[in-house]
Design a protein around this motif. Structure first.
Motif, short mmCIF file in Angstrom:
data_model
loop_
_atom_site.label_atom_id
_atom_site.label_comp_id
_atom_site.label_asym_id
_atom_site.label_seq_id
_atom_site.Cartn_x
_atom_site.Cartn_y
_atom_site.Cartn_z
N ALA A 34 0.83 -1.21 0.00
CA ALA A 34 0.00 0.00 0.00
C ALA A 34 0.86 1.26 0.00
O ALA A 34 0.52 2.24 -0.65
CB ALA A 34 -0.93 0.00 1.21
N TRP A 35 1.97 1.24 0.76
CA TRP A 35 2.90 2.38 0.78
C TRP A 35 4.23 1.96 1.37
O TRP A 35 4.34 0.91 2.02
CB TRP A 35 2.32 3.58 1.54
N ALA A 50 11.48 10.64 16.49
CA ALA A 50 10.20 10.00 16.75
C ALA A 50 9.19 10.52 15.74
O ALA A 50 9.16 11.71 15.43
CB ALA A 50 9.74 10.29 18.17
N SER A 51 8.35 9.61 15.23
CA SER A 51 7.35 9.98 14.23
C SER A 51 6.01 9.38 14.58
O SER A 51 5.92 8.24 15.05
CB SER A 51 7.75 9.49 12.83
N CYS A 52 4.96 10.14 14.33
CA CYS A 52 3.59 9.66 14.36
C CYS A 52 3.12 9.60 12.91
O CYS A 52 3.19 10.62 12.20
CB CYS A 52 2.72 10.60 15.19
N GLY A 93 1.08 6.29 5.39
CA GLY A 93 2.49 6.32 5.75
C GLY A 93 3.06 7.71 5.94
O GLY A 93 4.23 7.87 6.27
N GLN A 94 2.23 8.73 5.76
CA GLN A 94 2.70 10.11 5.88
C GLN A 94 2.79 10.52 7.34
O GLN A 94 1.94 10.13 8.16
CB GLN A 94 1.77 11.06 5.12
N PRO A 95 3.81 11.33 7.69
CA PRO A 95 3.94 11.75 9.09
C PRO A 95 2.86 12.74 9.49
O PRO A 95 2.56 13.68 8.76
CB PRO A 95 5.33 12.39 9.14
N VAL A 96 2.29 12.52 10.66
CA VAL A 96 1.40 13.48 11.29
C VAL A 96 2.23 14.49 12.07
O VAL A 96 1.98 15.68 12.06
CB VAL A 96 0.39 12.76 12.21
#
Length: 199
Positions: A84-85, A113-115, A121-124
Motif C-alpha cells: 500500500a505504501w 520520533a514519528s507519528c 504512511g505520511q507523518p502526522v
C-alpha cells in the motif's frame, strides 16, 4: 533476521508473519505451509511487524531502513501492487513500530520520533529526541514511552501533536525493549533489571 514473528487473523484464519533477509513471509502456524512471500530490500531485520485495518507494517532492516504497509489477503509471491505504501524517511533499523488507536508511532535509531497515518504512511508529526534508540516504544497507562540507549525515557501523550509529558533518566544503558505487567514497568539496563511502579 532477529525480529519476533506476529500472528494475525486473515479471513478467519491465522497467519504467522515473519520478515527475513530480503523477504517477508506468511505461514500457516499449524502446518508451516507458506501462504505468501514478498521481496524486500533489507537484511538483519529486527523490528517486529504490527498489523491493523487489513495491513501489516513491516520494517525492512539494514542497510536503508524502510517501513512497508502490505495488504493482507494475498497468496503466493506478492506483486508490488500488494504494498500500500513505503516510507524511507527516518525509519528504524531496530525499534519496532507501535500502533495506538488510528496512528503508528516509530522512533529511528538516531532519535527521530514519528507519528504516522497508517493509511498513507505520511507523518502526522516528527520530533527529534535525544540519544540513540534500540528498544521499541511502549504504550501503557495512556502514554507512549521512548527508551534511549543512554538511559533516558521520554514519555509522550498519543495524538496528532507532539506532547511531551515527562523525561526520566536511569543513567544506565538500555538496549532491550521494556515490558509491562499490571501497573509495573520492567526495564532491563546493562546493570540491572528495574521494576518501576507507583504505590
Amino acid at each position: 533476521a532477529f525480529c519476533t514473528p506476529l500472528v494475525v487473523s486473515v479471513d478467519g484464519a491465522d497467519q504467522l508473519i515473519i520478515p527475513g533477509a530480503f523477504w517477508a513471509y506468511a505461514y500457516e502456524p499449524l502446518t508451516g505451509k507458506e501462504i505468501w512471500k514478498l521481496r524486500t530490500p533489507g537484511y538483519s531485520t529486527t523490528p517486529r511487524p504490527v498489523a491493523g485495518d487489513g495491513l501489516v507494517f513491516i520494517g525492512t532492516g539494514f542497510d536503508v531502513p524502510q517501513l512497508w504497509a502490505v495488504r493482507l489477503g494475498g497468496r503466493g509471491e506478492l506483486a508490488e501492487s500488494q504494498v500500500a505504501w513505503k516510507n524511507d524517511k527516518k525509519m528504524p533499523l531496530k525499534p519496532s513500530p507501535l500502533r495506538v488507536g488510528n496512528r503508528l508511532y516509530v522512533v529511528s535509531d538516531t532519535s527521530t520520533a514519528s507519528c504516522l497515518d497508517p493509511a498513507t504512511g505520511q507523518p502526522v508529526w516528527q520530533q527529534r529526541l535525544t540519544g540513540n534508540f534500540s528498544a521499541s516504544p511502549l504504550y501503557a497507562t495512556g502514554r507512549i514511552y521512548f527508551f534511549s540507549e543512554e538511559g533516558k525515557t521520554t514519555v509522550v501523550a498519543p495524538g496528532d501533536t507532539f506532547q511531551q509529558v515527562a523525561v526520566n533518566e536511569l543513567g544506565e544503558r538500555i538496549m532491550a525493549s521494556p515490558a509491562v505487567s499490571g501497573d509495573a514497568l520492567f526495564v532491563r539496563t546493562d546493570q540491572a533489571l528495574y521494576r518501576i511502579e507507583e504505590k
